[in-house]
Design a protein around this motif. Structure first.
Motif, PDB file in Angstrom:
ATOM      1  N   VAL A  73     132.075 108.354  34.115  1.00  0.00           N
ATOM      2  CA  VAL A  73     130.896 108.720  33.328  1.00  0.00           C
ATOM      3  C   VAL A  73     130.944 110.197  32.963  1.00  0.00           C
ATOM      4  CG1 VAL A  73     128.389 109.029  33.427  1.00  0.00           C
ATOM      5  CG2 VAL A  73     129.406 106.891  34.209  1.00  0.00           C
ATOM      6  N   LEU A  74     131.255 111.050  33.939  1.00  0.00           N
ATOM      7  CA  LEU A  74     131.306 112.489  33.688  1.00  0.00           C
ATOM      8  C   LEU A  74     132.370 112.828  32.640  1.00  0.00           C
ATOM      9  CD1 LEU A  74     130.484 115.385  34.362  1.00  0.00           C
ATOM     10  CD2 LEU A  74     132.109 115.337  36.261  1.00  0.00           C
ATOM     11  N   GLY A  75     133.574 112.283  32.812  1.00  0.00           N
ATOM     12  CA  GLY A  75     134.647 112.570  31.858  1.00  0.00           C
ATOM     13  C   GLY A  75     134.341 112.057  30.465  1.00  0.00           C
ATOM     14  N   THR A  76     133.793 110.840  30.383  1.00  0.00           N
ATOM     15  CA  THR A  76     133.479 110.260  29.068  1.00  0.00           C
ATOM     16  C   THR A  76     132.359 111.023  28.388  1.00  0.00           C
ATOM     17  OG1 THR A  76     134.107 108.086  29.938  1.00  0.00           O
ATOM     18  CG2 THR A  76     132.886 108.129  27.871  1.00  0.00           C
ATOM     19  N   PHE A  77     131.346 111.422  29.175  1.00  0.00           N
ATOM     20  CA  PHE A  77     130.231 112.189  28.604  1.00  0.00           C
ATOM     21  C   PHE A  77     130.724 113.509  28.025  1.00  0.00           C
ATOM     22  CE2 PHE A  77     126.962 115.451  28.995  1.00  0.00           C
ATOM     23  CZ  PHE A  77     125.911 114.868  28.309  1.00  0.00           C
ATOM     24  N   LEU A 126     133.774 114.288  27.087  1.00  0.00           N
ATOM     25  CA  LEU A 126     134.656 114.042  25.940  1.00  0.00           C
ATOM     26  C   LEU A 126     133.841 113.751  24.686  1.00  0.00           C
ATOM     27  CD1 LEU A 126     137.464 113.557  24.725  1.00  0.00           C
ATOM     28  CD2 LEU A 126     137.283 111.179  25.499  1.00  0.00           C
ATOM     29  N   LEU A 127     132.889 112.828  24.797  1.00  0.00           N
ATOM     30  CA  LEU A 127     132.095 112.447  23.622  1.00  0.00           C
ATOM     31  C   LEU A 127     131.200 113.582  23.152  1.00  0.00           C
ATOM     32  CD1 LEU A 127     131.070 108.758  24.445  1.00  0.00           C
ATOM     33  CD2 LEU A 127     132.909 109.575  22.973  1.00  0.00           C
ATOM     34  N   SER A 128     130.614 114.316  24.090  1.00  0.00           N
ATOM     35  CA  SER A 128     129.751 115.431  23.688  1.00  0.00           C
ATOM     36  C   SER A 128     130.566 116.523  23.009  1.00  0.00           C
ATOM     37  CB  SER A 128     129.000 115.996  24.894  1.00  0.00           C
ATOM     38  OG  SER A 128     129.886 116.567  25.834  1.00  0.00           O
ATOM     39  N   GLY A 129     131.797 116.742  23.495  1.00  0.00           N
ATOM     40  CA  GLY A 129     132.659 117.730  22.850  1.00  0.00           C
ATOM     41  C   GLY A 129     133.042 117.329  21.441  1.00  0.00           C
ATOM     42  N   ILE A 130     133.396 116.050  21.275  1.00  0.00           N
ATOM     43  CA  ILE A 130     133.733 115.548  19.939  1.00  0.00           C
ATOM     44  C   ILE A 130     132.522 115.630  19.014  1.00  0.00           C
ATOM     45  CG2 ILE A 130     134.396 113.488  18.635  1.00  0.00           C
ATOM     46  CD1 ILE A 130     136.112 112.675  21.044  1.00  0.00           C
ATOM     47  N   TYR A 131     131.364 115.242  19.541  1.00  0.00           N
ATOM     48  CA  TYR A 131     130.145 115.261  18.733  1.00  0.00           C
ATOM     49  C   TYR A 131     129.796 116.688  18.305  1.00  0.00           C
ATOM     50  CZ  TYR A 131     125.281 114.210  17.468  1.00  0.00           C
ATOM     51  OH  TYR A 131     124.092 114.075  16.802  1.00  0.00           O
ATOM     52  N   PHE A 132     129.915 117.632  19.225  1.00  0.00           N
ATOM     53  CA  PHE A 132     129.609 119.030  18.887  1.00  0.00           C
ATOM     54  C   PHE A 132     130.591 119.567  17.852  1.00  0.00           C
ATOM     55  CE2 PHE A 132     129.764 123.647  19.796  1.00  0.00           C
ATOM     56  CZ  PHE A 132     128.442 123.945  19.513  1.00  0.00           C
ATOM     57  N   GLY A 169     119.072 111.539  43.762  1.00  0.00           N
ATOM     58  CA  GLY A 169     120.530 111.573  43.681  1.00  0.00           C
ATOM     59  C   GLY A 169     121.037 111.263  42.291  1.00  0.00           C
ATOM     60  N   ALA A 170     120.480 110.205  41.680  1.00  0.00           N
ATOM     61  CA  ALA A 170     120.907 109.826  40.326  1.00  0.00           C
ATOM     62  C   ALA A 170     120.496 110.880  39.302  1.00  0.00           C
ATOM     63  CB  ALA A 170     120.307 108.470  39.958  1.00  0.00           C
ATOM     64  N   TYR A 171     119.307 111.449  39.473  1.00  0.00           N
ATOM     65  CA  TYR A 171     118.834 112.433  38.500  1.00  0.00           C
ATOM     66  C   TYR A 171     119.610 113.739  38.603  1.00  0.00           C
ATOM     67  CZ  TYR A 171     115.674 115.303  35.708  1.00  0.00           C
ATOM     68  OH  TYR A 171     115.146 116.138  34.748  1.00  0.00           O
ATOM     69  N   LEU A 172     119.963 114.149  39.803  1.00  0.00           N
ATOM     70  CA  LEU A 172     120.778 115.355  39.956  1.00  0.00           C
ATOM     71  C   LEU A 172     122.145 115.174  39.300  1.00  0.00           C
ATOM     72  CD1 LEU A 172     119.933 116.450  43.623  1.00  0.00           C
ATOM     73  CD2 LEU A 172     119.286 117.614  41.496  1.00  0.00           C
ATOM     74  N   PHE A 173     122.700 113.969  39.397  1.00  0.00           N
ATOM     75  CA  PHE A 173     123.972 113.711  38.726  1.00  0.00           C
ATOM     76  C   PHE A 173     123.785 113.760  37.208  1.00  0.00           C
ATOM     77  CE2 PHE A 173     127.223 110.976  36.839  1.00  0.00           C
ATOM     78  CZ  PHE A 173     128.374 111.548  37.371  1.00  0.00           C
ATOM     79  N   TYR A 174     122.688 113.209  36.722  1.00  0.00           N
ATOM     80  CA  TYR A 174     122.394 113.277  35.280  1.00  0.00           C
ATOM     81  C   TYR A 174     122.327 114.735  34.821  1.00  0.00           C
ATOM     82  CZ  TYR A 174     119.649 113.269  30.992  1.00  0.00           C
ATOM     83  OH  TYR A 174     119.200 113.502  29.714  1.00  0.00           O
ATOM     84  N   LEU A 175     121.628 115.577  35.583  1.00  0.00           N
ATOM     85  CA  LEU A 175     121.536 116.987  35.212  1.00  0.00           C
ATOM     86  C   LEU A 175     122.905 117.658  35.257  1.00  0.00           C
ATOM     87  CD1 LEU A 175     118.276 118.090  37.079  1.00  0.00           C
ATOM     88  CD2 LEU A 175     118.537 117.524  34.654  1.00  0.00           C
ATOM     89  N   ALA A 176     123.736 117.244  36.212  1.00  0.00           N
ATOM     90  CA  ALA A 176     125.079 117.821  36.317  1.00  0.00           C
ATOM     91  C   ALA A 176     125.919 117.532  35.079  1.00  0.00           C
ATOM     92  CB  ALA A 176     125.775 117.292  37.570  1.00  0.00           C
ATOM     93  N   LEU A 177     125.655 116.405  34.415  1.00  0.00           N
ATOM     94  CA  LEU A 177     126.382 116.097  33.188  1.00  0.00           C
ATOM     95  C   LEU A 177     126.165 117.169  32.130  1.00  0.00           C
ATOM     96  CD1 LEU A 177     125.635 112.260  32.719  1.00  0.00           C
ATOM     97  CD2 LEU A 177     127.693 113.294  33.684  1.00  0.00           C
ATOM     98  N   TRP A 178     124.982 117.741  32.103  1.00  0.00           N
ATOM     99  CA  TRP A 178     124.631 118.676  31.038  1.00  0.00           C
ATOM    100  C   TRP A 178     125.076 120.103  31.316  1.00  0.00           C
ATOM    101  CZ3 TRP A 178     122.905 117.272  26.362  1.00  0.00           C
ATOM    102  CH2 TRP A 178     122.428 115.957  26.229  1.00  0.00           C
ATOM    103  N   VAL A 179     125.385 120.411  32.576  1.00  0.00           N
ATOM    104  CA  VAL A 179     125.742 121.793  32.914  1.00  0.00           C
ATOM    105  C   VAL A 179     126.937 122.301  32.109  1.00  0.00           C
ATOM    106  CG1 VAL A 179     126.558 123.295  34.761  1.00  0.00           C
ATOM    107  CG2 VAL A 179     124.707 121.673  35.212  1.00  0.00           C
ATOM    108  N   PRO A 180     128.044 121.535  31.995  1.00  0.00           N
ATOM    109  CA  PRO A 180     129.186 122.062  31.219  1.00  0.00           C
ATOM    110  C   PRO A 180     128.871 122.286  29.744  1.00  0.00           C
ATOM    111  CG  PRO A 180     129.894 120.259  32.652  1.00  0.00           C
ATOM    112  CD  PRO A 180     128.401 120.268  32.652  1.00  0.00           C
TER     113      PRO A 180
END
Length: 247
Positions: A24-28, A30-36, A109-120
């Motif tokens: 999930v982290l890698g795909t997010f 990758l897709l966010s980078g392509i989208y940006f 736990g799930a929400y902290l992981f969701y927030l971690a997706l946005w940090v990069p």
């Protein structure tokens, strides 16, 4: 509080050692980078529509929302469904912990992981800052909007996991909850502006909500909406667990 911290550590360990989390982290990313990159390419053209890169990034199209709903479904599907499938849900619920502590730890736990997706993704406005003068207010508001929208989606996903006995079923159900919310927002934009149904659907529309956040407008109604959805979903999760414990 000590019990909650122990449950939260257990949940975070389970999430971050799961292959699904890294996929999930890698795909997010990758897709966010392509989208940006695509946003920058479109806005750099001579006949580009008016808009700023980060404003478009935060909900500028349906492509900003559907993948997000899918990612949250993948994050939360294991919360209770995996425990039920492994046979550890009943021992967990009969341990010297409260159902509220279990629900809160699973959700946190799930929400902290969701927030971690946005940090990069914070690197995107920093890259813009090197070459331009971005408006930081709308950018911060956009991140706040995504955090609030994610809080509601994560709670719906945890509820879906509590209702399901298999992770794949939980993911489908969570996507149904989030997708239904998106469809309600689309329906609001199609109904006549003066109709009661149209006004109600536009009020709960994630599209219109993010339209306000991404231009820097933090409306208390949007905050209340996301917090209310999250609170209601977690309350129903507790009800589902109580029904399972009594059955």
């Amino acid at each position: 509080m000590r019990i909650f911290r122990a449950l939260l550590r257990r949940e975070l360990l389970a999430i971050w050692t799961s292959p699904t989390a890294w996929v999930v982290l890698g795909t997010f990313l990758l897709l966010s980078g392509i989208y940006f990159y695509e946003i920058l390419w479109v806005l750099s053209r001579p006949a580009a529509p008016y808009g700023t890169p980060m404003a478009t990034f935060f909900g500028g199209s349906l492509l900003s929302f559907v993948p997000l709903v899918l990612f949250v479904a993948a994050i939360t599907m294991r919360s209770f469904a995996e425990e039920h499938h492994a046979g550890t849900l009943e021992p967990l619920l009969t341990a010297p912990v409260t159902a509220n502590q279990v629900v809160a730890a699973k959700y946190a736990g799930a929400y902290l992981f969701y927030l971690a997706l946005w940090v990069p993704t914070a690197v995107y406005p920093l890259l813009l800052w090197r070459h331009a003068d971005p408006a930081w207010g709308p950018i911060l508001a956009g991140y706040l909007g995504m955090a609030l929208f994610g809080a509601a989606l994560t709670a719906l996903g945890v509820l879906a996991s509590a209702l399901a006995r298999r992770q794949i079923v939980a993911a489908i159900l969570a996507f149904g909850f989030g997708g239904g919310w998106l469809l309600a927002g689309l329906g609001g934009s199609l109904l006549p502006g003066g109709s009661t149904a149209g006004r109600v659907l536009r009020h709960v529309s994630p599209f219109e909500m993010m339209d306000r956040f991404r231009v820097g407008l933090v409306d208390s109604r949007d905050v209340v909406l996301c917090v209310s959805v999250a609170a209601a979903a977690l309350l129903w999760t507790r009800v589902v667990l109580d029904l399972r414990r009594s059955s």
